[in-house]
Design a protein around this motif. Structure first.
Motif, short mmCIF file in Angstrom:
data_model
loop_
_atom_site.label_atom_id
_atom_site.label_comp_id
_atom_site.label_asym_id
_atom_site.label_seq_id
_atom_site.Cartn_x
_atom_site.Cartn_y
_atom_site.Cartn_z
N ILE A 10 0.84 -1.11 -0.03
CA ILE A 10 -0.12 -0.05 -0.11
C ILE A 10 0.96 1.29 0.00
CG2 ILE A 10 -1.64 1.41 1.16
CD1 ILE A 10 -2.98 -1.31 2.39
N ALA A 11 1.94 1.23 0.87
CA ALA A 11 2.72 2.29 0.83
C ALA A 11 3.52 2.59 -0.57
CB ALA A 11 3.90 2.10 1.85
N HIS A 12 3.96 1.65 -1.02
CA HIS A 12 4.67 1.68 -2.38
C HIS A 12 3.64 2.02 -3.67
CE1 HIS A 12 7.72 -1.14 -1.11
NE2 HIS A 12 8.31 0.16 -0.46
N LEU A 13 2.26 1.51 -3.48
CA LEU A 13 1.19 2.00 -4.45
C LEU A 13 1.06 3.39 -4.35
CD1 LEU A 13 -1.20 1.20 -6.25
CD2 LEU A 13 -2.53 0.93 -4.39
N LEU A 14 0.97 3.65 -3.11
CA LEU A 14 0.65 5.44 -2.92
C LEU A 14 1.76 6.26 -3.50
CD1 LEU A 14 -1.34 5.38 0.52
CD2 LEU A 14 -1.86 5.71 -1.71
N ALA A 15 3.16 5.85 -2.94
CA ALA A 15 4.33 6.62 -3.56
C ALA A 15 4.30 6.55 -4.90
CB ALA A 15 5.54 6.19 -2.63
N GLY A 16 4.18 5.47 -5.53
CA GLY A 16 4.44 5.16 -6.88
C GLY A 16 3.29 5.90 -7.66
N GLY A 17 2.26 6.11 -7.11
CA GLY A 17 1.07 6.85 -7.57
C GLY A 17 1.31 8.34 -7.54
N LEU A 18 2.22 8.87 -6.97
CA LEU A 18 2.66 10.17 -6.73
C LEU A 18 3.72 10.47 -8.16
CD1 LEU A 18 2.10 12.67 -4.86
CD2 LEU A 18 4.16 12.08 -3.82
N VAL A 19 4.70 9.33 -8.27
CA VAL A 19 5.17 9.67 -9.42
C VAL A 19 4.66 9.46 -10.72
CG1 VAL A 19 7.17 8.28 -10.71
CG2 VAL A 19 7.23 8.34 -8.23
N LEU A 20 3.54 8.75 -10.81
CA LEU A 20 2.97 8.69 -12.04
C LEU A 20 2.04 10.06 -12.27
CD1 LEU A 20 1.36 6.96 -14.24
CD2 LEU A 20 -0.35 6.09 -12.61
N VAL A 21 1.27 10.61 -11.00
CA VAL A 21 0.76 11.78 -11.37
C VAL A 21 1.60 12.90 -11.53
CG1 VAL A 21 -0.60 13.56 -10.42
CG2 VAL A 21 -1.09 11.17 -9.76
N SER A 22 2.88 12.72 -11.28
CA SER A 22 4.05 13.93 -11.57
C SER A 22 4.09 13.64 -13.07
CB SER A 22 5.36 13.44 -11.03
OG SER A 22 5.36 13.80 -9.51
N MET A 23 4.10 12.62 -13.76
CA MET A 23 4.23 12.36 -15.20
C MET A 23 3.04 12.73 -16.03
SD MET A 23 7.31 10.87 -15.65
CE MET A 23 7.16 10.35 -17.17
N MET A 24 1.80 12.76 -15.42
CA MET A 24 0.60 13.35 -15.76
C MET A 24 0.81 14.98 -16.06
SD MET A 24 -2.06 11.03 -13.83
CE MET A 24 -3.59 12.28 -14.54
N MET A 25 1.36 15.70 -15.10
CA MET A 25 1.59 16.84 -14.98
C MET A 25 2.74 17.27 -15.82
SD MET A 25 2.04 17.39 -10.82
CE MET A 25 2.33 19.21 -10.89
#
Length: 223
Positions: A10-25
């Motif tokens: 869960i921790a890695h899913l959320l942290a990885g999700g932050l990276v994914l959203v950064s790529m979306m930006m």
């Protein structure tokens, strides 16, 4: 009782999700869309910090999560939306290089962050180690947004997404003192107010918020 594997996932899913959203930006080419994705970025950060607060049994991190939710996911995006409307800012984002090349560079920076951080922290706690790698990725992507965008508002968003990476790093490394978290939040708020005034002055003087106007003005003064 949750297993360690589930906690890590869960921790890695959320942290990885932050990276994914950064790529979306990085992919956005309109200001409103960029601000909406930044709000999502801050929401994912809120969830990540709240999860770390639960895992570490650190109640002060819930305050950090609350600050991220209220200020970064709600107040700042709404304020920037209003600022864009009031200034009549051109809503398409001009980039230094093409979106495709920017995305390729962004993927390269994420890979670099993972390789470097995982190599230099072999003895660290596994959860903190991988969260730090994700945090470095978010930080580098925030810098890339600032470097590749000419519009001052998009550069503000890049700066704040970079700061989200710093918060992720601090919370992943077993948190930071509450006083530091509050001071960081207020520093960002003050910086946001100052930048807002600065944007109004740029708009008033140059009738644009494109940072190239400043370069052109400096060039004319030197002549």
């Amino acid at each position: 009782m949750m297993t360690n594997a589930l906690v890590f996932d869960i921790a890695h899913l959320l942290a990885g999700g932050l990276v994914l959203v950064s790529m979306m930006m990085l992919y956005q080419d309109r200001l409103y869309a960029l601000l909406n994705v930044f709000a999502l970025h801050s929401l994912v950060l809120t969830l990540s910090v709240a999860w770390q607060a639960f895992v570490q049994d650190a109640p002060h991190l819930y305050v950090t999560a609350g600050i991220a939710l209220v200020f970064k996911a709600i107040i700042i995006p709404v304020a920037l939306h209003r600022m864009i409307r009031q200034l009549g800012i051109h809503r398409e984002i001009e980039t230094v290089v093409g979106i495709g090349l920017t995305m390729i560079v962004g993927i390269g920076l994420v890979a670099l962050a993972m390789v470097v951080m995982l190599r230099v922290t072999p003895e660290a706690d596994p959860l903190a180690r991988e969260d730090l790698a994700f945090a470095l990725s978010v930080l580098l992507l925030g810098l890339l947004i600032m470097v590749t965008r000419r519009n001052a508002v998009s550069q503000i968003v890049g700066f704040m997404s970079l700061e989200n990476g710093l918060v992720l790093a601090a919370t992943g490394a077993k948190g930071m003192p509450l006083v530091v978290e509050i001071s960081v939040a207020f520093s960002v708020l003050i910086a946001f107010i100052v930048i807002g005034v600065f944007l109004f002055r740029i708009r008033e003087r140059f009738d644009t918020v494109d940072v190239r106007a400043l370069d052109d003005f400096k060039g004319r003064r030197r002549k």
